[in-house]
Design an enzyme around this catalytic site. Structure first.
Site, PDB file in Angstrom:
ATOM      1  N   LYS A  52       0.889  -1.357  -0.039  1.00 58.91           N
ATOM      2  CA  LYS A  52      -0.155   0.052   0.038  1.00 58.91           C
ATOM      3  C   LYS A  52       0.862   1.214  -0.121  1.00 58.91           C
ATOM      4  O   LYS A  52       0.641   2.306  -0.561  1.00 58.91           O
ATOM      5  CB  LYS A  52      -0.944  -0.030   0.966  1.00 58.91           C
ATOM      6  CG  LYS A  52      -1.828  -1.214   1.413  1.00 58.91           C
ATOM      7  CD  LYS A  52      -2.666  -1.361  -0.031  1.00 58.91           C
ATOM      8  CE  LYS A  52      -3.171  -2.878  -0.063  1.00 58.91           C
ATOM      9  NZ  LYS A  52      -2.174  -3.947  -0.201  1.00 58.91           N
ATOM     10  N   GLY A  65      -0.122 -18.104   9.397  1.00 59.78           N
ATOM     11  CA  GLY A  65      -0.074 -17.524   8.057  1.00 59.78           C
ATOM     12  C   GLY A  65      -0.348 -18.303   6.726  1.00 59.78           C
ATOM     13  O   GLY A  65      -0.392 -19.653   6.875  1.00 59.78           O
ATOM     14  N   VAL A  71      -5.609 -10.190  -6.985  1.00 59.99           N
ATOM     15  CA  VAL A  71      -5.397  -9.246  -6.398  1.00 59.99           C
ATOM     16  C   VAL A  71      -3.978  -8.784  -6.337  1.00 59.99           C
ATOM     17  O   VAL A  71      -3.469  -7.823  -6.545  1.00 59.99           O
ATOM     18  CB  VAL A  71      -5.879  -9.359  -4.820  1.00 59.99           C
ATOM     19  CG1 VAL A  71      -5.633  -8.136  -4.303  1.00 59.99           C
ATOM     20  CG2 VAL A  71      -7.620  -9.378  -4.953  1.00 59.99           C
ATOM     21  N   GLU A 104      -3.197 -14.928 -17.264  1.00 63.14           N
ATOM     22  CA  GLU A 104      -4.084 -15.666 -16.104  1.00 63.14           C
ATOM     23  C   GLU A 104      -4.802 -17.110 -16.832  1.00 63.14           C
ATOM     24  O   GLU A 104      -4.993 -17.102 -18.056  1.00 63.14           O
ATOM     25  CB  GLU A 104      -5.204 -14.729 -16.086  1.00 63.14           C
ATOM     26  CG  GLU A 104      -6.442 -15.042 -15.152  1.00 63.14           C
ATOM     27  CD  GLU A 104      -6.258 -15.737 -13.959  1.00 63.14           C
ATOM     28  OE1 GLU A 104      -6.465 -17.045 -13.858  1.00 63.14           O
ATOM     29  OE2 GLU A 104      -5.464 -15.065 -13.034  1.00 63.14           O
ATOM     30  N   LEU A 122      -7.397 -13.280   4.351  1.00 63.84           N
ATOM     31  CA  LEU A 122      -7.612 -11.819   4.281  1.00 63.84           C
ATOM     32  C   LEU A 122      -6.923 -11.352   5.766  1.00 63.84           C
ATOM     33  O   LEU A 122      -7.279 -12.317   6.600  1.00 63.84           O
ATOM     34  CB  LEU A 122      -8.824 -11.290   3.925  1.00 63.84           C
ATOM     35  CG  LEU A 122      -9.468 -11.308   2.763  1.00 63.84           C
ATOM     36  CD1 LEU A 122     -10.876 -11.178   2.667  1.00 63.84           C
ATOM     37  CD2 LEU A 122      -8.441 -10.592   1.897  1.00 63.84           C
ATOM     38  N   ALA A 123      -6.243 -10.287   5.959  1.00 62.55           N
ATOM     39  CA  ALA A 123      -5.687 -10.065   7.102  1.00 62.55           C
ATOM     40  C   ALA A 123      -6.849  -9.582   8.148  1.00 62.55           C
ATOM     41  O   ALA A 123      -6.834 -10.119   9.312  1.00 62.55           O
ATOM     42  CB  ALA A 123      -5.021  -8.847   7.066  1.00 62.55           C
ATOM     43  N   HIS A 178     -23.440  15.910   1.192  1.00 63.59           N
ATOM     44  CA  HIS A 178     -23.134  16.280  -0.292  1.00 63.59           C
ATOM     45  C   HIS A 178     -22.255  17.319  -0.677  1.00 63.59           C
ATOM     46  O   HIS A 178     -22.405  18.134   0.243  1.00 63.59           O
ATOM     47  CB  HIS A 178     -24.628  16.658  -0.949  1.00 63.59           C
ATOM     48  CG  HIS A 178     -24.435  17.122  -2.488  1.00 63.59           C
ATOM     49  ND1 HIS A 178     -24.282  16.483  -3.560  1.00 63.59           N
ATOM     50  CD2 HIS A 178     -24.467  18.674  -2.943  1.00 63.59           C
ATOM     51  CE1 HIS A 178     -24.280  17.345  -4.672  1.00 63.59           C
ATOM     52  NE2 HIS A 178     -24.301  18.580  -4.278  1.00 63.59           N
TER      53      HIS A 178
END
Length: 474
Positions: free
Chosen positions: A50, A144, A188, A208, A328-329, A453
């Site tokens: 990230k 993990g 992902v 893929e 998933l974490a 808005h």
């Protein structure tokens, strides 16, 4: 000394489990084989990826996204070492944060490989070979996952050296920008890391096996996302399988030659690359834990647990990537909290129907609940509402109009069963849908909730209106 709980593994599931257990008064220890806490996610997965995704997005925005806003800058120059330092600093802050939390909650830590050694006993083998045995009332396995190997046409495993042939770990630490990167797998991990290097100037080819990208996501969302990525420069070779990777040249001139064919075997081809990323998934990390000797049951490589996270061996529990469910974490974190609460005599619970998934590209892709395909295969009659970001005022102001929101509701009850988003900030927006679904909310509930808005979240409200065919701005 006897502990109430020993957690083997300090990734998101393990460290969260340990902290929650300590909060509830259990004397807790953690065994970690690596030199830092946080597991794959914090060290070589979620967090560093990230950091690079954000940094590379800023680089691309400086090059192409600012001038239309009236911000004129010189063509940006890439300082890859500085970008990698940002990544490393981010990782360091997070793993040091876990260490701080362990100290705060008086959680003891042991460095080394943990192994079950009979009822209530964990053997820890340190890096120096020193062995110590810990006594405990309960054990939670939270070790993990590891990179799934890729095999060539002969069945031989393709060796990863993290220099030319990479796992996600190597793809997060390249010393220079490759001219061409072949990504094996359009899930992902492959799309996120492919996006990082594409933004920095790399030609990216993704191979893929399936005839679509993002397996498991809603097909309509994935198809739209594929078109967006192709417009950005991704080159997809779908319904194709890699049959081999060979090396050519030496030293700085060394390159990889990737051989692949169509799944039906009708065509075959090769492509040269400066780097190859193997992103074909992950497998549970259960090696060396002493599971066989302890008699812990496994199925398809995963530890078998009941609804209370207990294995078939009394006092041994398991969570996260080593058990059933998505890898998933945040799923592991929820399970860690739940099992700690169960061990403390409370009613820990995880709602597996409301676990969001996010692809942190630009635009992002996020989903929670069932897909349209799952609804059809399950014989569920649904009503579907969609709303494009092109009709959202805030998205227009941000020049972020790619994508749409899709809501799937039960046709009879209006209960929201799934929400799927491709668009800017989708990973943040999906939380609203998760909260709604956690409380069994309806599309009408969402449509009648006032949204500020102008915000991107208004697109979710409009999609909820669209379930009843009454979207306001379409």
């Amino acid at each position: 000394m006897t502990y109430d709980l020993i957690v083997i593994g300090s990734g998101p599931g393990g460290y969260v489990c340990a902290i929650r257990a300590a909060q509830l008064g259990l004397k807790t220890a953690v065994v970690e084989k690596d030199s830092t806490f946080g597991g794959t996610c914090l060290n070589v997965g979620c967090i560093p990826s990230k950091a690079l995704l954000h940094a590379s997005h800023m680089f691309e925005e400086a090059a192409h996204g600012l001038a239309p806003l009236g911000v004129i800058v010189d063509p940006p120059r890439l300082d890859l070492s500085a970008m990698m330092k940002h990544k490393d600093d981010t990782v360091g802050a997070n793993v040091n944060g876990v260490a701080f939390l362990f100290r705060k909650h008086k959680i003891e830590s042991f460095r080394g490989v943990g192994r079950l050694k009979g009822a209530g006993r964990v053997e820890v083998v340190g890096a120096d070979g020193a062995v110590q045995t810990l006594e405990t009332k309960n054990i939670v396995l939270a070790t993990g996952s590891a990179v799934a190997p890729l095999r060539d046409a002969s069945g031989a495993e393709i060796a990863i050296d993290e220099k030319l042939i990479l796992s996600s770990t190597g793809a997060l630490a390249l010393a220079k920008t490759p001219k061409r990167l072949v990504v094996v797998g359009a899930g992902v991990i492959g799309l996120e890391l492919g996006s990082v290097w594409r933004r920095l100037g790399t030609e990216v080819i993704a191979i893929e096996y399936l005839d679509r990208i993002l397996p498991g996501f809603d097909l309509e969302i994935a198809a739209r996302f594929q078109k967006i990525l192709e417009k950005q420069g991704f080159d997809f070779r779908l319904a194709s399988k890699v049959t081999g990777v060979r090396r050519e040249g030496t030293g700085k001139a060394e390159r990889a030659v990737v051989s692949f064919s169509s799944v039906d075997g009708a065509t075959s081809d090769t492509v040269e690359a400066d780097a190859v990323l193997i992103a074909t998934g992950r497998i549970p990390f259960t090696q060396g834990l002493g599971l066989e000797d302890a008699g812990v049951a496994l199925e398809r490589g995963r530890i078998v647990i009941d609804e209370r996270f207990a294995t078939n061996v009394p006092g041994v529990y398991a969570i996260g990537d080593v058990v059933r469910g998505p890898m998933l974490a945040h799923k592991a974190e929820d399970e860690g909290i739940a099992v700690a609460e169960i061990l403390a005599g409370q009613a820990g619970h995880v709602n597996y129907g409301v676990i969001p998934s996010v692809v942190y590209t630009m635009p992002e892709v996020a989903a929670v609940g069932i897909t349209e395909e799952e609804a059809k295969s399950g014989g569920i009659e649904v009503a579907i509402g969609k709303f494009p970001f092109t009709a959202n005022g805030r998205a227009r102001a941000m020049r972020a109009t790619d994508g749409f929101v899709k809501i799937i509701a039960d046709a009879a009850t209006d209960r929201v069963l799934g929400v799927h988003i491709v668009g800017a900030a989708a990973g943040e927006l999906i939380a609203e849908a998760a909260v709604l679904m956690e409380f069994s909310g309806s599309a009408e509930d969402l449509a009648r909730t006032c949204h500020a808005h102008p915000t991107l979240s208004e697109a979710i409200r409009e999609a909820a209106f669209a379930v009843a065919k009454r979207a306001i701005h379409m």
